[in-house]
Design a protein around this motif. Structure first.
Motif, PDB file in Angstrom:
ATOM      1  N   GLY A 201       0.830  -1.201   0.000  1.00 51.07           N
ATOM      2  CA  GLY A 201       0.000   0.000   0.000  1.00 51.07           C
ATOM      3  C   GLY A 201       0.862   1.247   0.000  1.00 51.07           C
ATOM      4  O   GLY A 201       2.072   1.189  -0.187  1.00 51.07           O
TER       5      GLY A 201
ATOM      6  N   ARG B 269       2.629   1.404 -14.364  1.00 55.03           N
ATOM      7  CA  ARG B 269       1.409   0.613 -14.489  1.00 55.03           C
ATOM      8  C   ARG B 269       1.718  -0.735 -15.170  1.00 55.03           C
ATOM      9  O   ARG B 269       1.208  -1.769 -14.772  1.00 55.03           O
TER      10      ARG B 269
ATOM     11  N   ALA C 165       3.273  -3.089 -12.705  1.00 53.11           N
ATOM     12  CA  ALA C 165       2.265  -3.585 -11.770  1.00 53.11           C
ATOM     13  C   ALA C 165       1.404  -4.668 -12.426  1.00 53.11           C
ATOM     14  O   ALA C 165       1.101  -5.685 -11.793  1.00 53.11           O
ATOM     15  N   GLU C 166       1.029  -4.474 -13.676  1.00 50.16           N
ATOM     16  CA  GLU C 166       0.219  -5.473 -14.372  1.00 50.16           C
ATOM     17  C   GLU C 166       1.002  -6.774 -14.561  1.00 50.16           C
ATOM     18  O   GLU C 166       0.441  -7.863 -14.436  1.00 50.16           O
TER      19      GLU C 166
ATOM     20  N   ARG D  58      -1.706  -5.860  -6.691  1.00 50.54           N
ATOM     21  CA  ARG D  58      -2.937  -5.109  -6.971  1.00 50.54           C
ATOM     22  C   ARG D  58      -2.891  -3.717  -6.348  1.00 50.54           C
ATOM     23  O   ARG D  58      -3.337  -2.740  -6.940  1.00 50.54           O
ATOM     24  N   ALA D  59      -2.352  -3.629  -5.136  1.00 50.64           N
ATOM     25  CA  ALA D  59      -2.206  -2.313  -4.484  1.00 50.64           C
ATOM     26  C   ALA D  59      -1.247  -1.428  -5.272  1.00 50.64           C
ATOM     27  O   ALA D  59      -1.454  -0.210  -5.392  1.00 50.64           O
TER      28      ALA D  59
ATOM     29  N   LEU E 283      -0.763  -1.517  -8.547  1.00 47.77           N
ATOM     30  CA  LEU E 283      -1.495  -1.051  -9.724  1.00 47.77           C
ATOM     31  C   LEU E 283      -2.436   0.082  -9.362  1.00 47.77           C
ATOM     32  O   LEU E 283      -2.509   1.094 -10.053  1.00 47.77           O
ATOM     33  N   GLN E 284      -3.134  -0.065  -8.260  1.00 46.36           N
ATOM     34  CA  GLN E 284      -4.062   0.974  -7.819  1.00 46.36           C
ATOM     35  C   GLN E 284      -3.328   2.283  -7.549  1.00 46.36           C
ATOM     36  O   GLN E 284      -3.767   3.348  -7.930  1.00 46.36           O
ATOM     37  N   ALA E 285      -2.169   2.198  -6.893  1.00 46.68           N
ATOM     38  CA  ALA E 285      -1.379   3.399  -6.607  1.00 46.68           C
ATOM     39  C   ALA E 285      -0.847   4.022  -7.896  1.00 46.68           C
ATOM     40  O   ALA E 285      -0.833   5.246  -8.039  1.00 46.68           O
TER      41      ALA E 285
ATOM     42  N   GLN F  96      -2.198   3.875 -10.860  1.00 48.51           N
ATOM     43  CA  GLN F  96      -3.320   4.499 -11.591  1.00 48.51           C
ATOM     44  C   GLN F  96      -3.734   5.823 -10.958  1.00 48.51           C
ATOM     45  O   GLN F  96      -4.146   6.746 -11.654  1.00 48.51           O
ATOM     46  N   ALA F  97      -3.578   5.933  -9.644  1.00 46.05           N
ATOM     47  CA  ALA F  97      -3.973   7.155  -8.931  1.00 46.05           C
ATOM     48  C   ALA F  97      -2.930   8.261  -9.045  1.00 46.05           C
ATOM     49  O   ALA F  97      -3.213   9.411  -8.745  1.00 46.05           O
TER      50      ALA F  97
END
Length: 136
Positions: free
Chosen positions: A48, A91, A94-95, A127-128, A130-132, A134-135
């Motif tokens: 995270g 990204r 992360a993917e 997954r965290a 990737l989320q970070a 994207q943000a």
């Protein structure tokens, strides 16, 4: 405003060491805010983002892939498995990690619960990430 010493250490280097007003860390049990005078504790981190607040503003956002944090009233030391400024996250990376972690988790289906848990932790961390990314 009161401050405390925040140190963020990864296996590669010391990433951060300075006085801050507040830090929000991704503890295994959920997001945890750390302020000066916090009760002493040691917590496990999940994948995270750590948010650092100085002068009433979020000044730094760093992705950690897991690790531990030791909190005392005067200091918070984060020992991260990996740490990257959110602005530097990829990204595509992360993917790729998600695909690899999903394959690892599927392969661990017949393994011990500990191996399954470790594979799931890697997947959740990816997954965290990737989320970070994207943000950012």
């Amino acid at each position: 405003m009161a401050t405390f010493q925040l140190e963020l250490v990864s296996p590669e280097k010391l990433l951060l060491s300075r006085q801050v007003e507040m830090a929000v860390i991704p503890a295994a049990e959920g997001e945890m805010g750390v302020l000066p005078g916090h009760a002493p504790m040691i917590v496990t981190l999940r994948g995270g983002v750590i948010q650092v607040t100085e002068n009433g503003q979020v000044t730094d956002r760093l992705f950690v892939g897991g690790g531990f944090a030791e909190v005392t009233p005067e200091r918070c030391t984060v020992l991260a498995d990996e740490a990257t400024p959110v602005a530097e996250l990829s990204r595509a990376e992360a993917e790729t990690r998600i695909r690899e972690a999903e394959a690892s988790y599927a392969a661990a289906a017949g393994e011990s619960p500990e191996r399954q848990d470790a594979a799931m932790e890697r997947l959740l961390s990816a997954r965290a990430m990737l989320q970070a990314a994207q943000a950012a």
